[in-house]
Write a protein that holds these residues in place. Structure first.
Motif, PDB file in Angstrom:
ATOM      1  N   ILE A  22       0.838  -1.202   0.000  1.00 21.52           N
ATOM      2  CA  ILE A  22       0.000   0.000   0.000  1.00 21.52           C
ATOM      3  C   ILE A  22       0.872   1.250   0.000  1.00 21.52           C
ATOM      4  CG2 ILE A  22      -1.652   1.336   1.372  1.00 21.52           C
ATOM      5  CD1 ILE A  22      -2.835  -1.382   2.256  1.00 21.52           C
ATOM      6  N   GLU A  23       1.953   1.235   0.788  1.00 19.06           N
ATOM      7  CA  GLU A  23       2.862   2.381   0.813  1.00 19.06           C
ATOM      8  C   GLU A  23       3.479   2.611  -0.565  1.00 19.06           C
ATOM      9  OE1 GLU A  23       5.602   1.287   3.840  1.00 19.06           O
ATOM     10  OE2 GLU A  23       4.316   1.995   5.462  1.00 19.06           O
ATOM     11  N   TYR A  24       3.924   1.541  -1.205  1.00 24.89           N
ATOM     12  CA  TYR A  24       4.504   1.679  -2.535  1.00 24.89           C
ATOM     13  C   TYR A  24       3.475   2.190  -3.539  1.00 24.89           C
ATOM     14  CZ  TYR A  24       8.878  -0.593  -1.232  1.00 24.89           C
ATOM     15  OH  TYR A  24      10.076  -0.889  -0.672  1.00 24.89           O
ATOM     16  N   ALA A  25       2.251   1.746  -3.423  1.00 21.70           N
ATOM     17  CA  ALA A  25       1.194   2.213  -4.324  1.00 21.70           C
ATOM     18  C   ALA A  25       0.930   3.703  -4.119  1.00 21.70           C
ATOM     19  CB  ALA A  25      -0.078   1.409  -4.116  1.00 21.70           C
ATOM     20  N   LEU A  26       0.924   4.155  -2.881  1.00 21.70           N
ATOM     21  CA  LEU A  26       0.715   5.579  -2.600  1.00 21.70           C
ATOM     22  C   LEU A  26       1.871   6.421  -3.129  1.00 21.70           C
ATOM     23  CD1 LEU A  26      -0.769   5.421   1.003  1.00 21.70           C
ATOM     24  CD2 LEU A  26      -1.955   6.038  -1.104  1.00 21.70           C
ATOM     25  N   ILE A  27       3.101   5.940  -2.941  1.00 22.26           N
ATOM     26  CA  ILE A  27       4.264   6.668  -3.438  1.00 22.26           C
ATOM     27  C   ILE A  27       4.228   6.734  -4.966  1.00 22.26           C
ATOM     28  CG2 ILE A  27       6.786   6.556  -3.671  1.00 22.26           C
ATOM     29  CD1 ILE A  27       6.811   5.395  -0.799  1.00 22.26           C
ATOM     30  N   ALA A  28       3.914   5.615  -5.605  1.00 20.69           N
ATOM     31  CA  ALA A  28       3.834   5.591  -7.070  1.00 20.69           C
ATOM     32  C   ALA A  28       2.747   6.551  -7.559  1.00 20.69           C
ATOM     33  CB  ALA A  28       3.569   4.177  -7.567  1.00 20.69           C
ATOM     34  N   GLY A  29       1.618   6.581  -6.873  1.00 18.50           N
ATOM     35  CA  GLY A  29       0.542   7.496  -7.245  1.00 18.50           C
ATOM     36  C   GLY A  29       0.962   8.951  -7.112  1.00 18.50           C
ATOM     37  N   ALA A  30       1.683   9.278  -6.041  1.00 15.36           N
ATOM     38  CA  ALA A  30       2.158  10.647  -5.840  1.00 15.36           C
ATOM     39  C   ALA A  30       3.158  11.038  -6.923  1.00 15.36           C
ATOM     40  CB  ALA A  30       2.789  10.790  -4.461  1.00 15.36           C
ATOM     41  N   ILE A  31       4.035  10.102  -7.283  1.00 16.44           N
ATOM     42  CA  ILE A  31       5.011  10.378  -8.338  1.00 16.44           C
ATOM     43  C   ILE A  31       4.302  10.602  -9.673  1.00 16.44           C
ATOM     44  CG2 ILE A  31       6.867   9.345  -9.707  1.00 16.44           C
ATOM     45  CD1 ILE A  31       7.854   8.053  -7.081  1.00 16.44           C
ATOM     46  N   LEU A  32       3.289   9.794  -9.965  1.00 18.66           N
ATOM     47  CA  LEU A  32       2.544   9.965 -11.226  1.00 18.66           C
ATOM     48  C   LEU A  32       1.828  11.309 -11.282  1.00 18.66           C
ATOM     49  CD1 LEU A  32       1.099   6.402 -11.817  1.00 18.66           C
ATOM     50  CD2 LEU A  32       2.878   7.561 -13.092  1.00 18.66           C
TER      51      LEU A  32
END
Length: 57
Positions: A22-32
């Motif tokens: 979930i943390e990685y998904a949130l970070i990836a979403g923020a980067i996108l």
């Protein structure tokens, strides 16, 4: 059926792997989102510059 789904989410919360995913998904979403905003700003700026050059020619 609902109890199986509830049990699945309880297990997911208690597992470290689920939290990490979930943390990685949130970070990836923020980067996108950041990339989208930067590209949009650069595209608008580039378009204005090329329009100014075009009208000067």
């Amino acid at each position: 059926m609902a109890s199986k789904i509830l049990l699945f989410f309880r297990n997911l919360i208690h597992q470290e792997d689920g939290i990490t995913a979930i943390e990685y998904a949130l970070i990836a979403g923020a980067i996108l989102v950041a990339i989208y905003l930067i590209v949009g700003k650069v595209g608008t700026s580039s378009s204005a510059t090329f329009s100014a050059i075009n009208s000067a020619i």
